[in-house]
Design an enzyme around this catalytic site. Structure first.
Site, PDB file in Angstrom:
ATOM      1  N   SER A 166      27.817  37.689  38.650  1.00  0.00           N
ATOM      2  CA  SER A 166      26.830  37.900  37.601  1.00  0.00           C
ATOM      3  C   SER A 166      26.382  36.566  37.037  1.00  0.00           C
ATOM      4  O   SER A 166      27.159  35.601  36.991  1.00  0.00           O
ATOM      5  CB  SER A 166      27.434  38.750  36.474  1.00  0.00           C
ATOM      6  OG  SER A 166      26.575  38.781  35.353  1.00  0.00           O
ATOM      7  N   TYR A 202      33.693  41.823  30.995  1.00  0.00           N
ATOM      8  CA  TYR A 202      32.996  41.930  32.284  1.00  0.00           C
ATOM      9  C   TYR A 202      32.835  40.563  32.942  1.00  0.00           C
ATOM     10  O   TYR A 202      33.158  40.368  34.121  1.00  0.00           O
ATOM     11  CB  TYR A 202      31.630  42.585  32.049  1.00  0.00           C
ATOM     12  CG  TYR A 202      30.724  42.636  33.255  1.00  0.00           C
ATOM     13  CD1 TYR A 202      30.882  43.612  34.228  1.00  0.00           C
ATOM     14  CD2 TYR A 202      29.696  41.706  33.421  1.00  0.00           C
ATOM     15  CE1 TYR A 202      30.050  43.662  35.335  1.00  0.00           C
ATOM     16  CE2 TYR A 202      28.856  41.752  34.520  1.00  0.00           C
ATOM     17  CZ  TYR A 202      29.035  42.735  35.475  1.00  0.00           C
ATOM     18  OH  TYR A 202      28.223  42.771  36.572  1.00  0.00           O
TER      19      TYR A 202
END
Length: 252
Positions: free
Chosen positions: A144, A157
């Site tokens: 990400s 996350y």
């Protein structure tokens, strides 16, 4: 020359679906996993067939590592029955979920869920599948943009994705003797139902992220699928242990 075969986890929707279709357009056959939406998975298999390639959909819950050994056996049987092959060429660790909570609000159960899906699953599922991966093949781990820049609400996350980027380096080193390339793809903000669809549905968030992106908008799944299809190709045989960000230039 045999048609290459890719395995994509979480391939039935969102980014994974775009990956499956773009690989098929490049002449790659695809095995993909889905968790519960069997009808969506079957429709995607048909879409791949319509593009002239073969596909198979296998059910897998990546949160449950106890099922990985049985999944590897099922994959081996699928390769033998559908392709008369014992190995595949490309692995994309894509399956994931999103939790949007501040550091202080994140519970231990939510942390553990993210760890199981985003860190333990790529580690131990890849461990089971590496014996079935062709020498000279490729692994792509989906990370990400949030490992490079910080947006409040994604601490847990992003922590898992940071671990994936480190794991990528180690896999590249340890599997290099087999000619297997291992890279990380880091998407930026994408309009999907991921994390409750916040980027897609929250117009204030969408506009803020677009304003911080060089190309002036947030991403869509079709921005990511072609990148995956490109990175897995053998023309990129000299690229390994790299983090490739596909974010449209976020937070430059």
């Amino acid at each position: 020359m045999m048609t290459p075969i890719a395995l994509i986890t979480g391939g039935s929707r969102g980014l994974g679906r775009s990956m499956v279709l773009n690989l098929a357009r490049k002449g790659v056959d695809v095995v993909f996993t889905y968790r519960e939406r069997e009808a969506e998975a079957a429709a995607l298999v048909q879409a791949v067939n319509d593009l002239g390639q073969q596909a198979a959909a296998l059910q897998l819950d990546v949160a449950k590592g106890s099922g990985f050994e049985a999944f590897a056996t099922q994959l081996q049987q699928t390769l033998d029955q559908q392709w008369q092959r014992c190995r595949f060429n490309y692995l994309v660790n894509n399956a994931g979920v999103g939790v949007h909570k501040t550091f202080e609000e994140t519970t231990e159960d939510e942390f553990d869920q993210l760890m199981n899906i985003h860190l333990k699953a790529p580690f131990f599922l890849t461990q089971q599948l590496v014996p079935l991966l062709e020498d000279g093949g490729a692994i792509l781990n989906v990370s990400s943009g949030l490992t490079r820049f910080a947006i409040p609400g994604y601490a847990a996350y992003a922590t898992m994705k940071g671990g994936i980027e480190v794991l990528t380096h180690y896999l590249a080193k340890e599997l290099g003797e087999r000619g297997i390339r291992v890279n990380t793809l880091a998407p930026g903000a994408i309009e999907t139902d991921f994390g409750g669809g916040a980027v897609r549905d929250n117009q204030e968030l969408n506009q803020f992220l677009a304003s911080q992106t060089a190309l002036g908008r947030v991403g869509v799944p079709e921005d990511i699928g072609p990148v995956v299809a490109y990175l897995l190709q053998d023309e990129n045989r000299w690229v390994t242990a790299q983090r490739i960000e596909a974010s449209g230039g976020m937070f430059l």
